[in-house]
Design a protein around this motif. Structure first.
Motif, PDB file in Angstrom:
ATOM      1  N   PRO A 296     -29.483 -68.995  -9.191  1.00  0.00           N
ATOM      2  CA  PRO A 296     -27.990 -68.657 -10.283  1.00  0.00           C
ATOM      3  C   PRO A 296     -26.711 -67.929  -9.983  1.00  0.00           C
ATOM      4  O   PRO A 296     -25.545 -67.776  -9.691  1.00  0.00           O
ATOM      5  CB  PRO A 296     -28.842 -67.837 -11.764  1.00  0.00           C
ATOM      6  CG  PRO A 296     -30.154 -68.540 -11.285  1.00  0.00           C
ATOM      7  CD  PRO A 296     -30.862 -68.818 -10.149  1.00  0.00           C
ATOM      8  N   GLU A 297     -27.695 -66.624  -9.133  1.00  0.00           N
ATOM      9  CA  GLU A 297     -26.475 -65.847  -8.321  1.00  0.00           C
ATOM     10  C   GLU A 297     -25.874 -66.275  -7.369  1.00  0.00           C
ATOM     11  O   GLU A 297     -25.000 -66.292  -6.517  1.00  0.00           O
ATOM     12  CB  GLU A 297     -27.052 -64.380  -8.312  1.00  0.00           C
ATOM     13  CG  GLU A 297     -27.225 -63.333  -9.275  1.00  0.00           C
ATOM     14  CD  GLU A 297     -28.849 -64.048  -9.931  1.00  0.00           C
ATOM     15  OE1 GLU A 297     -28.929 -64.377 -11.021  1.00  0.00           O
ATOM     16  OE2 GLU A 297     -30.191 -64.160  -9.192  1.00  0.00           O
ATOM     17  N   VAL A 298     -26.311 -66.930  -7.110  1.00  0.00           N
ATOM     18  CA  VAL A 298     -25.862 -68.131  -4.967  1.00  0.00           C
ATOM     19  C   VAL A 298     -24.990 -68.492  -5.574  1.00  0.00           C
ATOM     20  O   VAL A 298     -23.492 -69.265  -5.093  1.00  0.00           O
ATOM     21  CB  VAL A 298     -27.329 -68.520  -4.412  1.00  0.00           C
ATOM     22  CG1 VAL A 298     -26.530 -68.705  -3.173  1.00  0.00           C
ATOM     23  CG2 VAL A 298     -28.125 -67.305  -4.457  1.00  0.00           C
ATOM     24  N   GLU A 299     -25.140 -69.712  -6.489  1.00  0.00           N
ATOM     25  CA  GLU A 299     -23.860 -71.031  -7.248  1.00  0.00           C
ATOM     26  C   GLU A 299     -23.612 -70.413  -8.012  1.00  0.00           C
ATOM     27  O   GLU A 299     -22.182 -70.943  -8.163  1.00  0.00           O
ATOM     28  CB  GLU A 299     -25.590 -71.326  -8.476  1.00  0.00           C
ATOM     29  CG  GLU A 299     -24.277 -72.876  -9.393  1.00  0.00           C
ATOM     30  CD  GLU A 299     -24.041 -73.648  -7.852  1.00  0.00           C
ATOM     31  OE1 GLU A 299     -23.335 -73.832  -8.614  1.00  0.00           O
ATOM     32  OE2 GLU A 299     -24.352 -73.618  -7.062  1.00  0.00           O
ATOM     33  N   VAL A 300     -23.323 -69.031  -8.978  1.00  0.00           N
ATOM     34  CA  VAL A 300     -21.996 -68.481  -9.467  1.00  0.00           C
ATOM     35  C   VAL A 300     -20.730 -68.188  -8.030  1.00  0.00           C
ATOM     36  O   VAL A 300     -19.923 -68.868  -7.829  1.00  0.00           O
ATOM     37  CB  VAL A 300     -22.799 -67.183  -9.387  1.00  0.00           C
ATOM     38  CG1 VAL A 300     -21.236 -66.296 -10.099  1.00  0.00           C
ATOM     39  CG2 VAL A 300     -23.063 -68.016 -11.943  1.00  0.00           C
ATOM     40  N   VAL A 301     -21.902 -67.521  -6.695  1.00  0.00           N
ATOM     41  CA  VAL A 301     -20.469 -67.416  -5.694  1.00  0.00           C
ATOM     42  C   VAL A 301     -20.546 -69.424  -4.851  1.00  0.00           C
ATOM     43  O   VAL A 301     -18.842 -69.332  -4.990  1.00  0.00           O
ATOM     44  CB  VAL A 301     -21.337 -66.281  -4.836  1.00  0.00           C
ATOM     45  CG1 VAL A 301     -20.937 -66.556  -3.627  1.00  0.00           C
ATOM     46  CG2 VAL A 301     -21.733 -65.077  -5.417  1.00  0.00           C
TER      47      VAL A 301
ATOM     48  N   ALA B   3     -28.758 -68.464 -17.538  1.00  0.00           N
ATOM     49  CA  ALA B   3     -28.335 -67.354 -16.521  1.00  0.00           C
ATOM     50  C   ALA B   3     -26.741 -67.963 -15.978  1.00  0.00           C
ATOM     51  O   ALA B   3     -26.320 -67.276 -15.633  1.00  0.00           O
ATOM     52  CB  ALA B   3     -29.168 -67.616 -15.530  1.00  0.00           C
ATOM     53  N   LEU B   4     -26.600 -68.980 -15.201  1.00  0.00           N
ATOM     54  CA  LEU B   4     -25.592 -69.539 -14.759  1.00  0.00           C
ATOM     55  C   LEU B   4     -24.291 -69.333 -16.234  1.00  0.00           C
ATOM     56  O   LEU B   4     -23.433 -68.956 -15.855  1.00  0.00           O
ATOM     57  CB  LEU B   4     -25.721 -71.307 -14.273  1.00  0.00           C
ATOM     58  CG  LEU B   4     -25.872 -71.511 -13.217  1.00  0.00           C
ATOM     59  CD1 LEU B   4     -26.038 -72.869 -13.165  1.00  0.00           C
ATOM     60  CD2 LEU B   4     -24.780 -70.501 -11.605  1.00  0.00           C
ATOM     61  N   ALA B   5     -25.094 -69.559 -16.714  1.00  0.00           N
ATOM     62  CA  ALA B   5     -23.685 -69.668 -17.698  1.00  0.00           C
ATOM     63  C   ALA B   5     -23.217 -68.276 -17.860  1.00  0.00           C
ATOM     64  O   ALA B   5     -21.972 -67.259 -18.491  1.00  0.00           O
ATOM     65  CB  ALA B   5     -24.013 -70.336 -19.830  1.00  0.00           C
ATOM     66  N   ALA B   6     -24.315 -67.340 -17.736  1.00  0.00           N
ATOM     67  CA  ALA B   6     -24.034 -65.782 -17.630  1.00  0.00           C
ATOM     68  C   ALA B   6     -23.368 -64.904 -17.075  1.00  0.00           C
ATOM     69  O   ALA B   6     -22.959 -63.690 -16.838  1.00  0.00           O
ATOM     70  CB  ALA B   6     -25.149 -65.014 -18.735  1.00  0.00           C
ATOM     71  N   GLY B   7     -23.118 -65.618 -15.686  1.00  0.00           N
ATOM     72  CA  GLY B   7     -23.035 -65.572 -14.688  1.00  0.00           C
ATOM     73  C   GLY B   7     -23.722 -64.772 -13.854  1.00  0.00           C
ATOM     74  O   GLY B   7     -23.107 -64.003 -12.515  1.00  0.00           O
ATOM     75  N   GLY B   8     -25.089 -64.946 -13.854  1.00  0.00           N
ATOM     76  CA  GLY B   8     -26.240 -64.509 -12.953  1.00  0.00           C
ATOM     77  C   GLY B   8     -26.840 -63.359 -14.099  1.00  0.00           C
ATOM     78  O   GLY B   8     -25.977 -62.693 -14.832  1.00  0.00           O
TER      79      GLY B   8
ATOM     80  N   ASN C   8     -19.755 -62.219  -8.747  1.00  0.00           N
ATOM     81  CA  ASN C   8     -19.486 -62.643  -7.920  1.00  0.00           C
ATOM     82  C   ASN C   8     -18.150 -62.570  -6.866  1.00  0.00           C
ATOM     83  O   ASN C   8     -17.541 -61.418  -6.730  1.00  0.00           O
ATOM     84  CB  ASN C   8     -18.632 -63.799  -9.642  1.00  0.00           C
ATOM     85  CG  ASN C   8     -17.885 -65.202  -9.011  1.00  0.00           C
ATOM     86  OD1 ASN C   8     -18.036 -65.183  -8.327  1.00  0.00           O
ATOM     87  ND2 ASN C   8     -17.839 -65.787  -9.994  1.00  0.00           N
ATOM     88  N   VAL C   9     -17.273 -63.874  -7.186  1.00  0.00           N
ATOM     89  CA  VAL C   9     -16.200 -63.498  -5.992  1.00  0.00           C
ATOM     90  C   VAL C   9     -14.884 -62.637  -6.143  1.00  0.00           C
ATOM     91  O   VAL C   9     -14.164 -62.588  -5.592  1.00  0.00           O
ATOM     92  CB  VAL C   9     -15.502 -65.119  -4.929  1.00  0.00           C
ATOM     93  CG1 VAL C   9     -17.029 -64.999  -4.705  1.00  0.00           C
ATOM     94  CG2 VAL C   9     -15.238 -66.194  -6.267  1.00  0.00           C
TER      95      VAL C   9
ATOM     96  N   TYR D  77     -24.143 -60.845 -17.007  1.00  0.00           N
ATOM     97  CA  TYR D  77     -25.010 -60.003 -17.324  1.00  0.00           C
ATOM     98  C   TYR D  77     -25.467 -60.566 -18.540  1.00  0.00           C
ATOM     99  O   TYR D  77     -26.551 -60.524 -19.490  1.00  0.00           O
ATOM    100  CB  TYR D  77     -23.934 -59.703 -19.334  1.00  0.00           C
ATOM    101  CG  TYR D  77     -23.386 -61.064 -19.477  1.00  0.00           C
ATOM    102  CD1 TYR D  77     -23.790 -61.888 -19.997  1.00  0.00           C
ATOM    103  CD2 TYR D  77     -22.134 -61.984 -19.223  1.00  0.00           C
ATOM    104  CE1 TYR D  77     -22.938 -63.179 -21.303  1.00  0.00           C
ATOM    105  CE2 TYR D  77     -21.680 -62.902 -19.685  1.00  0.00           C
ATOM    106  CZ  TYR D  77     -22.368 -63.664 -20.088  1.00  0.00           C
ATOM    107  OH  TYR D  77     -21.241 -64.707 -21.057  1.00  0.00           O
ATOM    108  N   PHE D  78     -27.014 -61.662 -17.882  1.00  0.00           N
ATOM    109  CA  PHE D  78     -27.694 -62.258 -17.717  1.00  0.00           C
ATOM    110  C   PHE D  78     -28.728 -61.120 -18.127  1.00  0.00           C
ATOM    111  O   PHE D  78     -30.229 -61.479 -18.889  1.00  0.00           O
ATOM    112  CB  PHE D  78     -28.362 -63.797 -17.609  1.00  0.00           C
ATOM    113  CG  PHE D  78     -29.489 -64.222 -17.463  1.00  0.00           C
ATOM    114  CD1 PHE D  78     -29.074 -65.381 -18.682  1.00  0.00           C
ATOM    115  CD2 PHE D  78     -30.776 -64.500 -17.079  1.00  0.00           C
ATOM    116  CE1 PHE D  78     -30.350 -66.139 -19.588  1.00  0.00           C
ATOM    117  CE2 PHE D  78     -31.893 -65.608 -17.545  1.00  0.00           C
ATOM    118  CZ  PHE D  78     -31.853 -65.654 -18.769  1.00  0.00           C
TER     119      PHE D  78
END
Length: 320
Positions: A5-10, A247-252, A261-262, A268-269
């Motif tokens: 999720p963290e890498v997908e947010v990036v 987790a994605l919806a919360a930004g990881g 994020n970038v 905030y998950f």
């Protein structure tokens, strides 16, 4: 270590801010962040500078930007700029005049661009890495063995960097096959959490989301994989997909300032975690049912596993 999720947010941030833009110049401030580019710093700079970012793609925790010669679109591009985030790597979009971060390693100057409202976009992509476990490098692209897209992205090209070719697809990848995963899972003959962490079997899942998915599926981490029935496999895949989507919806999940994020914002998950890091605290599912069960931390592969002893009873034929 950031998980899927963290890498997908990036990736989504990069896709929004960088796709279609030309990397006009490159400044390398610390050559250690290019140690995976075996041809050296000058080759890296010469290859990347002048390239246009065609797409930003992710498979599991691997992230890459597909490059092509600016002004000369290619049916099948040949190279990609890979970014390995490691423990503390960050990709940040900034204005060139913004103060440099303390651990800034590489600066990529981007061509001018505007958003849909005509607002000018920042023109610098920065790679920041406190611990220097991550890095950037250029990789050659090769056809995917199954002819499907290399990973999650907009271009849907059947190409993948050689360095990521051994990584399995992840549950958020449209080309992921639950049936193939089930068959290969049963052949593993190991404990279930160990299988979830095997990036050659299913990618993108690390310790945090493995514990969260196992809690959601009411499954113990030592459940033998060869005892898994199809409904069991479907249940855990549904749990993994649900946990990662939330987790994605919360930004990881951010426990400190190293993952952002970038645009520099944290996820905030961590506020929604049900099992991971909650040893000694009540299981919320048990509490809702009127039981007072405390979550437990157990040692696993040199790390920790968090679980509810009531919801996730240890199987008699446990296998680590």
């Amino acid at each position: 270590m950031p998980e899927l999720p963290e890498v997908e947010v990036v990736r989504r941030g990069l896709a929004r801010w960088v796709t279609g833009r030309t990397i006009e110049s490159v400044r390398v401030l610390d050559a250690r962040s290019l140690r995976r580019h075996v041809a050296g710093v000058e080759d890296f700079m010469g290859t990347v500078a002048g390239s246009r970012v065609r797409d930003v793609v992710r498979r599991g925790k691997f992230l890459w930007m597909i490059l092509e010669e600016s002004g000369h679109p290619e049916p099948l591009p040949r190279v990609a700029l890979m970014a390995h985030l490691g423990m503390s790597g960050q990709l940040l979009i900034e204005e060139p005049e913004a103060p440099p971060e303390k651990h800034l390693r590489v600066r990529l100057q981007l061509s001018a661009a505007t958003d849909e409202d005509g607002v000018n976009l920042p023109t610098e992509l920065r790679f920041v890495d406190q611990r220097i476990f991550g890095g950037m490098f250029v990789a050659e692209l090769e056809p995917t063995p199954d002819g499907q897209p290399g990973g999650l992205g907009d271009g849907l090209l059947p190409l993948i960097p050689h360095q990521a070719g051994h990584i399995a697809r992840d549950p958020l990848d449209p080309a992921f096959s639950g049936e193939d995963f089930h068959v290969r899972l049963r052949a593993r003959r190991t404990g279930f959490k160990r299988a979830l962490l095997d990036q050659g079997l299913i990618s993108g899942i690390g310790n945090i989301y493995a514990d969260e998915a196992l809690w959601a599926a009411r499954m113990h981490y030592a459940r033998p994989t060869d005892t898994m029935r199809r409904p069991d496999t479907e249940r855990i895949l549904d749990a993994v997909t649900s946990v990662m989507s939330r987790a994605l919806a919360a930004g990881g999940t951010s426990f400190d300032s190293l993952y952002v994020n970038v645009n520099g914002s944290s996820g905030y998950f961590a506020r929604e975690l049900e099992a991971y890091g909650r040893a000694g605290q009540p299981c919320r599912r048990c509490a809702a049912a009127g039981r007072h069960t405390l979550l437990r931390r157990e040692s696993f592969m040199g790390r920790s596993s968090f679980l509810c002893p009531w919801c996730q009873p240890r199987p008699r034929n446990a296998r680590l």
